[in-house]
Write a protein that holds these residues in place. Structure first.
Motif, short mmCIF file in Angstrom:
data_model
loop_
_atom_site.label_atom_id
_atom_site.label_comp_id
_atom_site.label_asym_id
_atom_site.label_seq_id
_atom_site.Cartn_x
_atom_site.Cartn_y
_atom_site.Cartn_z
N ARG A 1 0.87 -1.03 -0.08
CA ARG A 1 -0.07 -0.04 0.18
C ARG A 1 0.97 1.23 -0.06
O ARG A 1 0.54 2.14 0.63
N GLY A 2 2.11 1.19 -0.72
CA GLY A 2 3.22 2.31 -0.59
C GLY A 2 4.02 1.95 0.42
O GLY A 2 5.07 1.14 0.10
N ALA A 3 4.09 2.69 1.63
CA ALA A 3 4.75 2.10 2.65
C ALA A 3 3.72 2.46 4.13
O ALA A 3 4.13 3.31 4.83
N ARG A 4 2.84 1.50 4.20
CA ARG A 4 1.82 1.82 5.14
C ARG A 4 2.32 2.02 6.41
O ARG A 4 1.80 2.75 7.36
N GLY A 5 3.49 1.31 6.86
CA GLY A 5 3.89 1.66 8.38
C GLY A 5 4.51 3.15 8.49
O GLY A 5 4.74 3.51 9.59
N LEU A 6 4.97 3.79 7.44
CA LEU A 6 5.57 5.03 7.54
C LEU A 6 4.61 5.98 6.98
O LEU A 6 4.94 7.20 7.60
N LEU A 7 3.82 6.10 6.14
CA LEU A 7 2.92 7.13 5.86
C LEU A 7 1.45 6.40 5.17
O LEU A 7 1.52 5.58 4.91
N PRO A 8 0.68 7.40 5.16
CA PRO A 8 -0.80 6.92 4.85
C PRO A 8 -0.74 6.02 3.82
O PRO A 8 -0.26 6.34 2.52
#
Length: 283
Positions: free
Chosen positions: A11-18
């Motif tokens: 989902r992109g980088a879910r743990g870091l940005l929305p």
């Protein structure tokens, strides 16, 4: 050192940005992912939009204002993506995760971030050379005609953006794979709940022999949840000619273990951590 296991930003980088937002994808690209994984739905007016849930979730989205005064559909959170038009969906704030959610503690909020369209994501990703892993969010209750329409809409955007050759379509509902044009990668997603006896997720294929069922619908890769992934499964998938992309792997020890199993790609919410682990993983 050349990385032998691909790194896919979940989902992109879910743990870091929305999740499923342009800032999240941009950050994943900056971290050096090989592919960005994303989820899409189809709006009431036929636009392919980003979003993990068929019903707009209060965990990841917040209402701001109606798309026009007196809109009877407002508020939109909790309603189906398929029942709302693009103008309505664009009013939602996708940049702040609900307080108390597990990822809220590690994710940097980006208030005011809208839901992007797939076309907008393609514009961002196209110059990077990175691949797109596009999951179509459907379920077995959908009529076949709606599946075909959804796939056609996604394919049209990817072709129009010049990213057809760099894109793969993913689905738990394997009817999606069966009607995806052959020039696209077709990734068979599996988790424990889709492999129960009588499962309707596998396009009629038998859960007890899901590798053969995946091949029968034209899958070009297998993507199991990490709890299902064993050395035996990886070996069997490879023997069938199916690369293995395992999800969603967030602990360094799991990343290292699965790399030793010989998986071809690791899908993670934390591409920063995975990049470090995979850089030192033995070839």
């Amino acid at each position: 050192m050349i990385r032998t296991v691909e790194l896919h930003g979940h989902r992109g980088a879910r743990g870091l940005l929305p999740e499923n937002t342009l800032p999240g994808f941009a950050h994943a690209l900056d971290l050096g992912v090989d592919a960005v994984e994303l989820d899409v739905g189809l709006s009431a007016d036929g636009v392919v939009v980003l979003g993990h849930d068929q019903l707009l979730s209060a965990v990841t989205l917040a209402d701001t204002a109606p798309a026009w005064p007196g809109d009877p559909a407002f508020p939109y959170v909790g309603k189906a993506v398929r029942d709302l038009g693009l103008a309505q969906l664009k009013t939602l704030d996708a940049g702040v995760r609900r307080a108390g959610d597990a990822f809220a503690g590690t994710q940097r909020a980006m208030p005011g971030t809208p839901i992007p369209t797939l076309a907008e994501v393609c514009t961002l990703v196209e110059p990077s050379g990175v691949e797109l892993a596009v999951e179509l969010k459907t379920d077995p209750s959908w009529p076949d005609a709606d599946i075909s329409r959804f796939v056609a809409a996604v394919v049209e955007v990817l072709h129009g953006s010049g990213l057809g050759a760099r894109s793969r379509l993913l689905a738990f509902d394997w009817r999606v794979l069966a009607c995806t044009p052959r020039e696209f990668g077709r990734v068979a997603l599996v988790e424990r709940k889709t492999l129960v006896p009588g499962s309707r997720w596998l396009a009629g294929g038998p859960p007890r022999d899901f590798l053969a069922a995946a091949l029968a619908v034209g899958a070009t890769a297998l993507s199991p949840e990490h709890a299902l992934t064993t050395p035996g499964l990886v070996d069997d998938a490879h023997a069938a000619g199916l690369p293995v992309a395992v999800w969603t792997v967030n602990e360094p020890e799991d990343m290292a273990r699965l790399a030793k199993f010989g998986v071809d790609a690791i899908v993670t919410d934390y591409p920063d951590i995975a990049a470090e682990v995979l850089a030192t993983a033995p070839a």
